[in-house]
Motif scaffolding. Structure first.
Motif, PDB file in Angstrom:
ATOM      1  N   ASN A   5      32.435  64.501  43.943  1.00 39.09           N
ATOM      2  CA  ASN A   5      32.511  65.949  44.152  1.00 39.09           C
ATOM      3  C   ASN A   5      31.109  66.528  44.230  1.00 39.09           C
ATOM      4  N   ARG A   8      27.877  70.942  40.215  1.00 39.83           N
ATOM      5  CA  ARG A   8      28.259  72.301  39.801  1.00 39.83           C
ATOM      6  C   ARG A   8      27.419  73.343  40.551  1.00 39.83           C
ATOM      7  N   ILE A  11      28.869  73.644  43.953  1.00 38.03           N
ATOM      8  CA  ILE A  11      30.142  74.370  43.873  1.00 38.03           C
ATOM      9  C   ILE A  11      29.880  75.868  43.728  1.00 38.03           C
ATOM     10  N   TRP A 103      39.545  72.139  49.379  1.00 40.07           N
ATOM     11  CA  TRP A 103      39.540  72.072  47.912  1.00 40.07           C
ATOM     12  C   TRP A 103      40.914  71.643  47.433  1.00 40.07           C
ATOM     13  N   ARG A 128      39.817  69.284  41.010  1.00 45.32           N
ATOM     14  CA  ARG A 128      39.132  70.353  40.282  1.00 45.32           C
ATOM     15  C   ARG A 128      39.919  71.654  40.478  1.00 45.32           C
ATOM     16  N   GLU A 133      36.339  76.154  37.811  1.00 43.00           N
ATOM     17  CA  GLU A 133      34.981  75.992  38.342  1.00 43.00           C
ATOM     18  C   GLU A 133      34.297  77.342  38.498  1.00 43.00           C
ATOM     19  N   ASP A 134      35.032  78.346  38.981  1.00 38.83           N
ATOM     20  CA  ASP A 134      34.462  79.695  39.101  1.00 38.83           C
ATOM     21  C   ASP A 134      34.044  80.214  37.735  1.00 38.83           C
ATOM     22  N   VAL A 137      30.749  78.026  36.747  1.00 44.41           N
ATOM     23  CA  VAL A 137      29.515  78.188  37.515  1.00 44.41           C
ATOM     24  C   VAL A 137      29.127  79.637  37.734  1.00 44.41           C
TER      25      VAL A 137
END
Length: 144
Positions: A5, A8, A11, A103, A128, A133-134, A137
């Protein structure tokens, strides 16, 4: 070829650039994970475009489309809530509309879909949760 992937940091860049997120397999039932994730992303400032051939009308106040090809505007991220065996077809559809990112949600990985994404210049993220993730990060601030 082993898949990794994006980092971070990468992403975070993908999420900051994202305008429209098409959610393939978005349920109209508020107790489903796809609905809760899409609702959270929408509340963080992302434009959610529902894709579900089984639903007519609207989900989360947005018009539902039967296929990615039916969406009349550009899509940055195709967020997939479908089982692995459907992901390669979704990847082909995402490539056809020139999406930037494929995604696959938490628990979903498809080597074939990843390969299709790579062959078509898309970034792939697999296994993921876009909402998680939002939160990590961008600290849940959305594109802000």
């Amino acid at each position: 070829m082993e898949f990794n992937n994006p980092t971070r940091e990468e992403i975070g860049q993908l999420l900051r650039k994202a305008g429209n997120i098409a959610v393939v397999g978005l349920s109209d039932k508020s107790d489903r994970t796809s609905y809760m994730v899409a609702e959270a992303m929408q509340s963080r400032g992302y434009r959610i475009i529902p894709v579900n051939p089984q639903v007519q009308g609207e989900i989360l106040g947005e018009t539902v489309y039967a296929t990615l090809a039916d969406i009349p505007e550009p899509v940055d991220i195709v967020n997939v809530f479908r089982r692995e065996e459907f992901c390669a077809d979704v990847a082909r559809d995402a490539a056809a509309i020139k999406a930037n990112v494929l995604w696959l949600q938490l628990g979903i990985h498809s080597d074939e879909a990843v390969q299709i994404a790579a062959e078509n210049g898309m970034t792939a993220v697999t296994n993921r949760c876009i909402k998680v993730e939002d939160s990590i990060v961008l600290r849940g601030a959305g594109r802000g």
